[in-house]
Design an enzyme around this catalytic site. Structure first.
Site: not given
Ligand code: ASP
Length: 351
Positions: A15, A60, A92, A168, A248
């Protein structure tokens, strides 16, 4: 330790560097130039910042062991040229990447800080600028003897520096996206930096850093729930390629005491599948000696993941399986700390 006063910024995507697709309105990864244009503050940083960009930048959600290997290679090839490394990464799967990298760099002597943002860096209320600037400062921060303040793989987000393999993603919407529920923060970045020195790993500076890149992904994360069906679970546990399971469990490491489940787990263990018990709770640890159901799991060959996160347990399992074909070695190292990912009093070791 010789300082270079330089930091390498590796842009993988996420993002932080995204922009809107004019046709669909959806966010998509843009190249690094877009990100840099939105951060004129770059020029004020006293450290020289060089950049390396993934082409194409990736969301990601598409991260994988292959990309982790690429990140390791980028850093290894330039290890002596920089005081530290900042990796811009989507939030993510950031905790998975941070965990994987922590195992891949044995005796890491330099900071590797992962960061990203909840809002793209071009947007008015972005958290990206602060996360980026502070991460660069943290990667360059050092003691009087020139050794780095945090020679660890970390996640920096919203004022907190966390051990990467303890972190996390806790919130999809708020700026405070990460926490390490079973380990203290390594640093609070307020008006000044407040490092928790006792919590930070100390490498052996007389020895070299040793990179590892092999992974074996034949693992599965199995989340227990009331009503799990024997036939479904059997199909998964019977998969011939399966070598490791992160289970888990409930509360402090408990599972339903159904005979079929114990039988399937025992059979899997007999075939050399390593099952690691990790609690579904966000903090606390799996302790299989507290309740009878825990004893039954031990009897079925399940080992404890203690207070480790799912992200750290699954990447560690893939990592160890990539290093050792011998199941016993995998089991042995799963129950030791190799990069500060797990709390087991008096047993610390490295590969
Ligand atoms: N979907 C994005 C990613 O993980 C979310 C982010 O960057 O916060 O690449």
């Amino acid at each position: 330790m010789k300082r270079t006063e330089k930091v390498l910024l590796i842009y993988t995507g996420g993002t932080i560097g995204m922009g809107r697709n004019p046709k669909t309105g959806a966010l998509e990864p843009l190249d690094f130039n877009h990100l840099a244009e939105n951060v004129p503050e770059f020029k004020q940083i006293p450290t020289e910042v060089h950049t390396y960009q993934f082409v194409p930048a990736i969301d990601s959600s598409n991260m994988s062991p292959k990309f982790w290997g690429e990140i390791v290679k980028i850093i290894v090839d330039r290890y002596d040229m920089y005081d530290g490394f900042v990796i811009l990464h989507g939030t993510d799967t950031m905790a998975y990447t941070a965990s994987a990298l922590s195992f891949m760099f044995e005796n890491l002597t330099k900071p590797i800080i992962l960061t990203g943002s909840q809002l793209p860096i071009g947007q008015l209320r972005t958290d990206g600028k602060e996360n980026l600037m502070t991460s660069i400062e943290l990667a360059a921060a050092h003691h009087k003897d020139d050794t780095p303040m945090v020679p660890e793989v970390c996640i920096y987000f919203n004022g907190h520096l966390l051990r990467g393999n303890r972190a996390t993603k806790q919130n999809a919407d708020e700026y405070n996206a990460f926490d390490s529920f079973n380990y203290p923060h390594l640093c609070e970045a307020g008006v000044s930096f407040n490092f928790r020195k006792h919590a930070i790993l100390m490498p052996d500076y007389s020895k070299p850093m040793v990179p590892h890149t092999n992974f074996d992904s034949n693992v599965f994360v199995f989340s227990l729930f009331p009503g799990a069906e024997e036939n479904i679970v059997r199909h998964i546990l019977d998969a011939p390629e399966l070598r490791g399971i992160v289970m888990r469990s409930f509360g402090s490491g408990n599972a339903p005491s159904m005979p079929w489940l114990m039988k399937l787990l025992k059979q899997a263990s007999g075939r050399g599948v390593v099952t690691v018990n990790v609690s579904q709770c966000i903090s606390g640890q799996a302790d299989m000696s507290r309740y009878d159901t825990g004893y039954q799991l031990q009897d079925a060959g399940v080992i404890s993941g203690f207070d480790t996160t799912v992200e750290a347990a699954v990447t560690k399992l893939m990592f160890l399986q990539g290093q050792f074909s011998d199941t016993e070695r995998v089991r042995e190292y799963m129950q030791r700390s190799i990069a500060g990912e797990i709390t087991i009093p008096n047993i610390e070791s490295s590969l």
